[in-house]
Design a protein around this motif. Structure first.
Motif: not given
Lengths: 203, 203
Positions: A48-49, A52, A81, B49, B51-53, B55
């Motif tokens: 997830x990072x 981001x 997304x 991370x 901000x990945x969440x 998305x």
């Protein structure tokens, strides 16, 4: 001086010293080139990072390439997304599942080799500012790919291109080659205490 | 049996045992509710991370709220990017800068209190599936906010809403309240070795 005024004054003095130190460090840091980042460890946040960073790079007008070396059973939110932006994100899901799901070593190797061929194309394209190699570390850990060739291909990429490689068990030579390495350590995990993996958090 | 066939067979047996274990764990994990995640530690990836969440959540059709408690001097790529989706992302940059930049404790406190008022609105809105409280941990570490009130507001959120709080130095009570905690540990950092902070990676 009142107690709170004293505290504020001490705070100000401490922060002034800190600012001077940090400003000096920033002034010294002037090189600009593409970084190799590695996200490893047993905790959450490695992939997830990286995603981001994709959002960040898109915000700065960069083009991004993504290769996912391992694909879970569920289709992921990040894939859904970022596929909205086909002009900006070149998105490739090349793996089939964790190795304990596929149960076939030769098939895993073939998939990893095909995924690396795609990664090489992205690593040869100077129009791409960031390349995400999601779960590459797992493929390397299982020796599905030749580590020396992978390092040579990453090392030969365009000068300003950033690369981020994710996954548990990053091999020492990859860590050695990296500019920035983060070890995501698990302090606590909901999944372990009986909570279902949930959309938006886990996938 | 050839040496490589033997290795493949051992691999298969090991992976079959691993699959059985993991499938059993997944079957046991059935509760579904909004999670509180904390990303802390000195390494990179705490905010990215989260901000990945974002998305990920957008890919699953959720709405997202973001409050940034600390804003650096540079406008960030994630802000530029996620502001493209005003219908889906409610994005609020409430802080002014790290405390060593602003040098004024009372001003920092006022900003943090205003940021928390905004966070509370998001934490009261059941249409929002994920709330990002970026750098909240820093505001708590400096006692800019009352920890008990913050925990009560988070605890009173809608049942299925996820929350992620980022920043160094998460207080023990927040870690205690969290479902999932990741400690991002710094193994290596390019910035420390004289490389400039770069768009798409650091901001």
């Amino acid at each position: 001086m009142s107690e709170s005024a004293e505290r504020d004054a001490r705070h100000k003095a401490r922060m002034a010293r800190k600012k001077a130190l940090i400003d000096e460090k920033i002034a010294q840091a002037q090189d600009e080139y593409g970084l190799l980042l590695v996200h490893t460890g047993n905790g959450k946040g490695k992939s997830s990072s990286a995603f981001g960073m994709v959002a960040r790079a898109l915000g700065h007008g960069m083009k991004v390439g993504v290769v996912q070396f391992i694909k879970g059973a569920a289709s992921t939110g990040e894939e859904k997304f970022f596929r909205r932006f086909p002009e900006e994100v070149s998105y490739h899901v090349m793996g089939e599942g964790y190795t304990w799901d596929t149960q076939d070593r030769q098939r895993d190797i073939d998939k990893a080799v095909a995924a690396w061929a795609m990664a090489k194309q992205l690593l040869n394209d100077p129009s791409i500012g960031l390349v995400v190699l999601d779960e590459l570390n797992i493929a390397l850990k299982h020796n599905y790919l030749d580590l020396d060739s992978v390092l040579a291909d990453i090392g030969g990429r365009p000068e300003l291109q950033h690369v981020v490689a994710t996954g548990r068990g990053a091999p020492p030579a990859l860590i050695e080659a990296a500019d920035t390495v983060t070890e995501m350590g698990m302090v606590k995990h909901a999944f372990k205490s009986g909570v279902k993996a949930q959309a938006g958090v886990e996938f």
